[in-house]
Design a protein around this motif. Sequence first.
Motif, PDB file in Angstrom:
ATOM      1  N   ASP A  54       0.844  -1.197   0.000  1.00 56.92           N
ATOM      2  CA  ASP A  54       0.000   0.000   0.000  1.00 56.92           C
ATOM      3  C   ASP A  54       0.878   1.246   0.000  1.00 56.92           C
ATOM      4  N   GLY A  55       2.190   1.061   0.043  1.00 56.26           N
ATOM      5  CA  GLY A  55       3.127   2.169  -0.051  1.00 56.26           C
ATOM      6  C   GLY A  55       3.446   2.860   1.258  1.00 56.26           C
ATOM      7  N   VAL A  56       2.894   2.372   2.356  1.00 57.64           N
ATOM      8  CA  VAL A  56       3.094   3.035   3.640  1.00 57.64           C
ATOM      9  C   VAL A  56       4.204   2.331   4.418  1.00 57.64           C
ATOM     10  N   VAL A  78      14.093  -3.567  -8.379  1.00 56.81           N
ATOM     11  CA  VAL A  78      12.944  -3.645  -7.485  1.00 56.81           C
ATOM     12  C   VAL A  78      11.724  -3.130  -8.240  1.00 56.81           C
ATOM     13  N   TYR A  79      10.733  -3.998  -8.407  1.00 57.04           N
ATOM     14  CA  TYR A  79       9.461  -3.633  -9.023  1.00 57.04           C
ATOM     15  C   TYR A  79       8.444  -3.480  -7.908  1.00 57.04           C
ATOM     16  N   VAL A  80       7.789  -2.334  -7.855  1.00 55.46           N
ATOM     17  CA  VAL A  80       6.824  -2.064  -6.798  1.00 55.46           C
ATOM     18  C   VAL A  80       5.436  -2.006  -7.421  1.00 55.46           C
ATOM     19  N   VAL A  81       4.523  -2.811  -6.881  1.00 59.49           N
ATOM     20  CA  VAL A  81       3.123  -2.792  -7.283  1.00 59.49           C
ATOM     21  C   VAL A  81       2.360  -2.208  -6.105  1.00 59.49           C
ATOM     22  N   ALA A  82       1.913  -0.965  -6.278  1.00 58.01           N
ATOM     23  CA  ALA A  82       1.243  -0.243  -5.192  1.00 58.01           C
ATOM     24  C   ALA A  82      -0.266  -0.283  -5.393  1.00 58.01           C
ATOM     25  N   VAL A  83      -0.986  -0.758  -4.383  1.00 57.56           N
ATOM     26  CA  VAL A  83      -2.442  -0.849  -4.471  1.00 57.56           C
ATOM     27  C   VAL A  83      -3.114   0.461  -4.085  1.00 57.56           C
ATOM     28  N   ASP A  84      -2.330   1.436  -3.709  1.00 55.97           N
ATOM     29  CA  ASP A  84      -2.842   2.766  -3.391  1.00 55.97           C
ATOM     30  C   ASP A  84      -2.196   3.730  -4.369  1.00 55.97           C
ATOM     31  N   THR A  85      -3.002   4.377  -5.212  1.00 50.95           N
ATOM     32  CA  THR A  85      -2.434   5.218  -6.260  1.00 50.95           C
ATOM     33  C   THR A  85      -1.693   6.432  -5.725  1.00 50.95           C
ATOM     34  N   THR A  86      -1.906   6.822  -4.464  1.00 50.94           N
ATOM     35  CA  THR A  86      -1.141   7.948  -3.921  1.00 50.94           C
ATOM     36  C   THR A  86       0.316   7.566  -3.709  1.00 50.94           C
ATOM     37  N   ALA A  87       0.601   6.263  -3.697  1.00 49.66           N
ATOM     38  CA  ALA A  87       1.978   5.804  -3.505  1.00 49.66           C
ATOM     39  C   ALA A  87       2.762   5.776  -4.809  1.00 49.66           C
ATOM     40  N   THR A  88       2.133   6.174  -5.914  1.00 49.60           N
ATOM     41  CA  THR A  88       2.816   6.094  -7.203  1.00 49.60           C
ATOM     42  C   THR A  88       3.791   7.235  -7.428  1.00 49.60           C
ATOM     43  N   GLU A  89       3.904   8.141  -6.497  1.00 45.53           N
ATOM     44  CA  GLU A  89       4.845   9.238  -6.649  1.00 45.53           C
ATOM     45  C   GLU A  89       5.852   9.215  -5.505  1.00 45.53           C
ATOM     46  N   ALA A  96      12.371   2.346  -6.976  1.00 42.54           N
ATOM     47  CA  ALA A  96      12.221   1.390  -8.080  1.00 42.54           C
ATOM     48  C   ALA A  96      13.100   1.788  -9.272  1.00 42.54           C
ATOM     49  N   ARG A  97      13.023   3.026  -9.702  1.00 45.26           N
ATOM     50  CA  ARG A  97      13.784   3.471 -10.885  1.00 45.26           C
ATOM     51  C   ARG A  97      15.280   3.424 -10.653  1.00 45.26           C
ATOM     52  N   TRP A  98      15.723   3.869  -9.477  1.00 45.04           N
ATOM     53  CA  TRP A  98      17.160   3.873  -9.199  1.00 45.04           C
ATOM     54  C   TRP A  98      17.738   2.466  -9.201  1.00 45.04           C
ATOM     55  N   SER A  99      16.923   1.470  -8.874  1.00 44.00           N
ATOM     56  CA  SER A  99      17.415   0.091  -8.840  1.00 44.00           C
ATOM     57  C   SER A  99      17.294  -0.596 -10.200  1.00 44.00           C
ATOM     58  N   GLY A 100      16.645   0.061 -11.165  1.00 44.22           N
ATOM     59  CA  GLY A 100      16.441  -0.546 -12.479  1.00 44.22           C
ATOM     60  C   GLY A 100      15.070  -1.165 -12.628  1.00 44.22           C
ATOM     61  N   GLY A 101      14.216  -1.008 -11.636  1.00 42.06           N
ATOM     62  CA  GLY A 101      12.857  -1.528 -11.692  1.00 42.06           C
ATOM     63  C   GLY A 101      11.868  -0.443 -12.072  1.00 42.06           C
ATOM     64  N   MET A 102      10.629  -0.627 -11.642  1.00 39.44           N
ATOM     65  CA  MET A 102       9.574   0.315 -12.003  1.00 39.44           C
ATOM     66  C   MET A 102       8.479   0.236 -10.946  1.00 39.44           C
ATOM     67  N   LEU A 103       7.769   1.343 -10.765  1.00 42.28           N
ATOM     68  CA  LEU A 103       6.618   1.349  -9.870  1.00 42.28           C
ATOM     69  C   LEU A 103       5.352   1.346 -10.705  1.00 42.28           C
ATOM     70  N   TYR A 104       4.394   0.485 -10.336  1.00 40.79           N
ATOM     71  CA  TYR A 104       3.106   0.396 -10.998  1.00 40.79           C
ATOM     72  C   TYR A 104       2.014   0.636  -9.961  1.00 40.79           C
ATOM     73  N   GLY A 105       1.047   1.467 -10.293  1.00 42.08           N
ATOM     74  CA  GLY A 105      -0.117   1.662  -9.440  1.00 42.08           C
ATOM     75  C   GLY A 105      -1.269   0.830  -9.964  1.00 42.08           C
ATOM     76  N   VAL A 106      -1.919   0.087  -9.095  1.00 45.30           N
ATOM     77  CA  VAL A 106      -3.068  -0.736  -9.493  1.00 45.30           C
ATOM     78  C   VAL A 106      -4.250  -0.437  -8.576  1.00 45.30           C
ATOM     79  N   SER A 107      -5.445  -0.538  -9.135  1.00 44.88           N
ATOM     80  CA  SER A 107      -6.633  -0.286  -8.325  1.00 44.88           C
ATOM     81  C   SER A 107      -7.608  -1.452  -8.337  1.00 44.88           C
TER      82      SER A 107
END
Length: 167
Positions: A54-56, A78-89, A96-107
């Motif tokens: 949830d990004g917290v 590190v790929y992060v799948v955040a179930v709370d869209t406020t955590a996408t920033e 995620a980006r610094w490690s070569g991964g990506m953050l995805y927001g899902v609802s």
Amino acid sequence: VRTVQPFTSEFDSIRSSFASVHPWGATSLYDAIAETAQQLSKRAGRRAIIVLTDGVDTSSQLTPQEVSGIASTIDMPVYVVAVDTTATEGELTNLARWSGGMLYGVSNTSDGSVVARQIVGELRHQYLIAFEPSASIGWHRIEVRSRQRATLQARTGYWVGATTFDR
């Protein structure tokens, strides 16, 4: 940090482990990512961390910057799948980006399925680019470009010298 399911390729074991997870207490999200990176660093082959959150984070001792440094040092996207869209920033995006991964927001569940396919596809289509790193201590930026109109994703740099992971 506690392990609910040790490493396995048995999908049913993984699925049943989710049933035993109950949210409670403080969340040490960044510490958990760092601990997982440390455990994965001892395993052979291609590796990546996928975080469902949830990004917290309420109680980590490590900062997102320290964790991304640890993950980058051992070449662990590190790929992060955040179930709370406020955590996408913010901090999770940078980690995620610094490690070569990506953050995805899902609802919803269908978004989660699309994201899972994207992550698996990306992990299956990786290339290894080798270079000789600088000897000077600190963070060194990397920029990867293509002459073709390809979508590239790479970590943004690397760390030389002792990290919190090494201490």
